[in-house]
Scaffold this active site. Sequence first.
Site, PDB file in Angstrom:
ATOM      1  N   HIS A 189       4.094 -32.039   9.770  1.00 32.92           N
ATOM      2  CA  HIS A 189       3.660 -30.682   9.427  1.00 32.92           C
ATOM      3  C   HIS A 189       2.625 -30.703   8.297  1.00 32.92           C
ATOM      4  O   HIS A 189       1.705 -29.890   8.285  1.00 32.92           O
ATOM      5  CB  HIS A 189       4.856 -29.820   9.049  1.00 32.92           C
ATOM      6  CG  HIS A 189       5.900 -29.774  10.125  1.00 32.92           C
ATOM      7  ND1 HIS A 189       5.649 -29.229  11.370  1.00 32.92           N
ATOM      8  CD2 HIS A 189       7.169 -30.225  10.155  1.00 32.92           C
ATOM      9  CE1 HIS A 189       6.728 -29.348  12.120  1.00 32.92           C
ATOM     10  NE2 HIS A 189       7.674 -29.952  11.406  1.00 32.92           N
ATOM     11  N   ASP A 220       0.845  -1.188   0.000  1.00 30.19           N
ATOM     12  CA  ASP A 220       0.000   0.000   0.000  1.00 30.19           C
ATOM     13  C   ASP A 220       0.883   1.242   0.000  1.00 30.19           C
ATOM     14  O   ASP A 220       2.106   1.150  -0.167  1.00 30.19           O
ATOM     15  CB  ASP A 220      -0.986  -0.026   1.179  1.00 30.19           C
ATOM     16  CG  ASP A 220      -0.341   0.182   2.551  1.00 30.19           C
ATOM     17  OD1 ASP A 220       0.898   0.359   2.634  1.00 30.19           O
ATOM     18  OD2 ASP A 220      -1.085   0.160   3.553  1.00 30.19           O
ATOM     19  N   HIS A 251       7.570 -25.395   8.716  1.00 30.16           N
ATOM     20  CA  HIS A 251       6.479 -26.083   9.388  1.00 30.16           C
ATOM     21  C   HIS A 251       5.107 -25.834   8.765  1.00 30.16           C
ATOM     22  O   HIS A 251       4.237 -26.704   8.852  1.00 30.16           O
ATOM     23  CB  HIS A 251       6.419 -25.687  10.856  1.00 30.16           C
ATOM     24  CG  HIS A 251       7.616 -26.141  11.627  1.00 30.16           C
ATOM     25  ND1 HIS A 251       7.701 -25.964  12.990  1.00 30.16           N
ATOM     26  CD2 HIS A 251       8.770 -26.743  11.253  1.00 30.16           C
ATOM     27  CE1 HIS A 251       8.869 -26.451  13.412  1.00 30.16           C
ATOM     28  NE2 HIS A 251       9.527 -26.919  12.372  1.00 30.16           N
ATOM     29  N   THR A 304       1.932  -2.312   8.978  1.00 31.79           N
ATOM     30  CA  THR A 304       2.323  -3.329   9.968  1.00 31.79           C
ATOM     31  C   THR A 304       2.500  -4.712   9.366  1.00 31.79           C
ATOM     32  O   THR A 304       3.063  -5.587  10.010  1.00 31.79           O
ATOM     33  CB  THR A 304       1.268  -3.450  11.083  1.00 31.79           C
ATOM     34  OG1 THR A 304       0.045  -3.900  10.494  1.00 31.79           O
ATOM     35  CG2 THR A 304       1.077  -2.128  11.815  1.00 31.79           C
ATOM     36  N   CYS A 318       2.604  -3.579   4.171  1.00 31.78           N
ATOM     37  CA  CYS A 318       1.779  -2.413   4.488  1.00 31.78           C
ATOM     38  C   CYS A 318       2.404  -1.780   5.727  1.00 31.78           C
ATOM     39  O   CYS A 318       3.574  -2.036   6.023  1.00 31.78           O
ATOM     40  CB  CYS A 318       0.305  -2.777   4.671  1.00 31.78           C
ATOM     41  SG  CYS A 318      -0.109  -3.807   6.095  1.00 31.78           S
TER      42      CYS A 318
END
Length: 148
Positions: free
Chosen positions: A133, A8, A98, A67, A65
Amino acid sequence: MKIGIGNDHSAVDMKNEIVKFLQDLGYEVVNYGTDSTESCHYPVYGEKVARAVVSKEVDLGILICGTGVGISLAANKVKGVRAVVCSEPYTARLSKQHNNTNILAFGARVIGIELAKMIIEEWLNAEFEGGRHQERIDMITAIEERER
């Protein structure tokens, strides 16, 4: 390998540096993000990269972005996406080993460019371990199927 990148307005500068970094490492990069610093909506770019990953237009995705959280939430709404937000290399590596993550996200307002590069390298160099996994990924996929 082809990597899709989305961002963004808060992450234009970081995106540009990451694109160059990835190209210098020999990766082909497809830009699905904005190149404008005008305010925009991160879900648009999270979805674009997610759809490119699941359609195999690109092999993996990177999202940025403020965060990393919002854009990864949008991406994770697309069936088949396993996007992870990482602010340090250890989690990035383990998320691939994993969880076989196919999209990496981080925040331009949270980490600096050098840490972002370390996170990316750990993630790209890690390999899915399979075994127990895979069973867990299958369980996550089953949840996804029940919700659709």
